[in-house]
Design an enzyme around this catalytic site. Structure first.
Site, PDB file in Angstrom:
ATOM      1  N   ASP A   1       0.843  -1.202   0.000  1.00  0.00           N
ATOM      2  CA  ASP A   1       0.000   0.000   0.000  1.00  0.00           C
ATOM      3  C   ASP A   1       0.877   1.250   0.000  1.00  0.00           C
ATOM      4  OD1 ASP A   1      -2.162  -1.668   0.143  1.00  0.00           O
ATOM      5  OD2 ASP A   1      -2.780  -1.090   2.162  1.00  0.00           O
TER       6      ASP A   1
ATOM      7  N   LYS B   1      -6.456  -7.092   0.920  1.00  0.00           N
ATOM      8  CA  LYS B   1      -7.555  -7.502   1.800  1.00  0.00           C
ATOM      9  C   LYS B   1      -7.306  -8.851   2.490  1.00  0.00           C
ATOM     10  CE  LYS B   1     -10.955  -4.838  -0.694  1.00  0.00           C
ATOM     11  NZ  LYS B   1     -10.828  -3.690   0.207  1.00  0.00           N
TER      12      LYS B   1
ATOM     13  N   ASN C   1      -4.513  -8.555   5.060  1.00  0.00           N
ATOM     14  CA  ASN C   1      -4.968  -7.817   6.241  1.00  0.00           C
ATOM     15  C   ASN C   1      -5.837  -8.715   7.135  1.00  0.00           C
ATOM     16  OD1 ASN C   1      -3.758  -5.626   5.008  1.00  0.00           O
ATOM     17  ND2 ASN C   1      -5.676  -4.668   4.359  1.00  0.00           N
TER      18      ASN C   1
ATOM     19  N   THR D   1      -8.793   2.543   6.504  1.00  0.00           N
ATOM     20  CA  THR D   1      -8.218   1.490   5.653  1.00  0.00           C
ATOM     21  C   THR D   1      -8.105   0.174   6.431  1.00  0.00           C
ATOM     22  OG1 THR D   1      -6.858   3.226   4.707  1.00  0.00           O
ATOM     23  CG2 THR D   1      -6.325   0.976   4.052  1.00  0.00           C
TER      24      THR D   1
ATOM     25  N   ASP E   1     -11.492  -5.543   6.716  1.00  0.00           N
ATOM     26  CA  ASP E   1     -10.596  -6.707   6.817  1.00  0.00           C
ATOM     27  C   ASP E   1     -10.390  -7.085   8.285  1.00  0.00           C
ATOM     28  OD1 ASP E   1     -10.387  -6.282   4.102  1.00  0.00           O
ATOM     29  OD2 ASP E   1      -8.549  -5.090   4.305  1.00  0.00           O
TER      30      ASP E   1
HETATM   31  O1  RIB Z   1      -9.162  -3.217   2.488  1.00  0.00           O
HETATM   32  C1  RIB Z   1      -8.008  -2.408   2.460  1.00  0.00           C
HETATM   33  C2  RIB Z   1      -7.071  -2.898   1.409  1.00  0.00           C
HETATM   34  O2  RIB Z   1      -7.685  -2.722   0.149  1.00  0.00           O
HETATM   35  C3  RIB Z   1      -5.770  -2.148   1.342  1.00  0.00           C
HETATM   36  O3  RIB Z   1      -4.781  -2.674   2.183  1.00  0.00           O
HETATM   37  C4  RIB Z   1      -5.423  -2.212  -0.140  1.00  0.00           C
HETATM   38  O4  RIB Z   1      -4.323  -3.020  -0.418  1.00  0.00           O
HETATM   39  C5  RIB Z   1      -6.688  -2.709  -0.835  1.00  0.00           C
HETATM   40  O5  RIB Z   1      -6.624  -3.991  -1.345  1.00  0.00           O
END
Ligand code: RIB
Length: 313
Positions: A15, A41, A44, A250, A254
Site C-alpha cells: 500500500d 484484503k 490484512n 483502511t 478486513d
Molecule cells: O481493504 C483495504 C485494502 O484494500 C488495502 O490494504 C489495499 O491493499 C486494498 O486492497
C-alpha cells in the site's frame, strides 16, 4: 474447546498510502505524506486473525520482487503461516494507491499484479493446507474461476466458508453462492449486489433477505459507524458500533472479517463474535495503516472491559 484451524485465501498488496488533509477532487493536485505499508484484503484479514493469537494459513500470490519479499516477511512476522504463498517469477507484486484524509475516509486504486493470476488449479493446490474442520475465509480480489473451485471443494474437504465479496465482481455461479456459510458485504458491496441502499438496520434487513435468496446460509452486513446486521434462516439482529475517534478507515472491513473468523474458530458464539470483531474494527480505524493497526487479543479485551465500565456508568 479446541480451536478450529483457519485458512485465508486473498490478495496481498504493497500500500502506497498518501495521508492528505482531505481527499482530492478530479483535476486537483494536493500535497500529502507518503508511507509504504503492507496491505491487501486477504493479507490484512489473515494478519488480523494472527494478532489475536491464531496461526492461520494464507494463500496469496506475490511477485519475486522487493515488495514481495517485504510483504512475505511482514506476514510471517505477524504469525501468519506462509507455506501456501506462491512466489511468482516474472510477475509484479500487487500495489495499491491509498489516499487517506484527515477525517479517516479513503480512496483506493489497485494494480493487482500477481494477485490476478490465481487460477482454479493454483487454488486447488493450496487447499492441501486446509486442515480438517477448518474455517476458510475468501475475498473477491481472487479471480472468480479460482474462487469457484475453492467453494466446489468445500463438500469434499468439509470446511465452513466466510466470504467477503470485496471488491464485488460479476459472474459467481449460483452453486458458489449456495456454498457460502457467512456472506459479509459492507454497505456499498450490499448495494452492488442487491440495489438496496443500506443506511440502518431496517434497510439492512431488506438487503439481507435478498442476499439470503442467493442461497448463502447467513448474511452479515457491516454498516461502518452504524454497526453490523446479522440474518440467517432463524434469527436476525443488529448490533451498534463502538464509538471511537476515526483516524484511518483502511482495512476496517478486513479487521472485522479476520477477527470474526478468528473468534468463531475459538468457539465464540456468533453474536459475541460479531461484537468482538466490531471492537477489533473500531481499534483498527483509530490507528493509521491496515495491517499495522490490527490489535492484539489483550488490547481488544482491555477495550471491551473499558466499554462495559462506560456502559455501567
Ligand atoms: O481493504 C483495504 C485494502 O484494500 C488495502 O490494504 C489495499 O491493499 C486494498 O486492497
Amino acid at each position: 474447546m479446541k480451536t478450529r484451524p483457519l485458512m485465508f485465501f486473498g490478495t496481498t498488496n504493497l500500500d502506497l498510502c498518501f495521508n492528505v488533509e482531505r481527499l482530492p477532487t478530479p483535476g486537483e493536485t494536493l500535497m500529502g505524506i507518503l508511507a509504504r505499508n503492507p496491505g491487501g484484503k486477504g493479507a490484512n484479514q489473515a494478519v488480523a486473525a494472527a494478532r489475536l493469537g491464531l496461526r492461520p494459513h494464507f494463500y496469496t500470490r506475490l511477485g519475486d520482487d522487493e515488495a514481495g519479499r517485504r510483504l512475505l516477511q511482514s506476514l510471517a512476522e505477524a504469525g501468519v503461516r506462509t507455506d501456501a504463498v506462491e512466489i511468482c517469477q516474472g510477475e509484479p507484486s500487487g500495489t495499491a494507491m491509498v489516499m487517506v484524509g484527515d477525517d479517516g475516509a479513503n480512496m483506493i486504486v489497485i494494480d493487482p499484479g500477481a494477485n490476478l493470476n490465481a487460477t482454479a488449479l493454483t487454488v486447488e493446490k493450496a487447499t492441501g493446507f486446509i486442515e480438517p474442520d477448518a474455517i476458510v475465509v475468501a475475498e473477491m480480489g481472487i479471480p472468480v474461476p479460482a474462487l469457484e473451485r475453492l467453494f466446489e471443494l468445500k463438500a469434499d474437504k468439509g470446511f465452513e466458508v466466510i466470504f467477503n465479496p470485496a471488491p464485488v465482481r460479476p459472474g459467481l455461479s449460483a452453486a458458489a453462492w449456495r456454498s457460502i456459510d457467512y456472506l459479509t458485504p459492507n454497505q456499498s458491496e450490499t448495494f452492488e449486489l442487491t440495489g438496496v441502499e443500506v443506511r440502518d438496520f431496517g434497510s439492512a434487513a431488506r438487503a439481507a433477505s435478498k442476499l439470503l435468496e442467493l442461497g448463502t446460509k447467513a448474511v452479515l452486513i457491516t454498516l461502518g459507524a452504524c454497526g453490523a446486521y446479522y440474518c440467517d434462516e432463524s434469527r436476525s439482529f443488529g448490533l451498534p458500533a463502538f464509538p471511537v475517534k476515526v483516524v484511518d478507515t483502511t482495512g476496517a472491513g478486513d479487521a472485522f472479517n479476520g477477527a470474526f473468523a478468528a473468534f468463531l474458530s475459538q468457539g465464540v458464539a456468533v453474536r459475541d463474535a460479531i461484537r468482538k470483531a466490531m471492537a477489533v474494527a473500531a481499534l483498527c480505524v483509530s490507528r493509521r495503516g491496515a495491517q499495522d493497526s490490527m490489535p492484539t487479543a489483550r488490547t481488544v479485551d482491555e477495550f471491551l472491559n473499558q466499554q462495559t465500565v462506560l456502559e455501567l456508568e
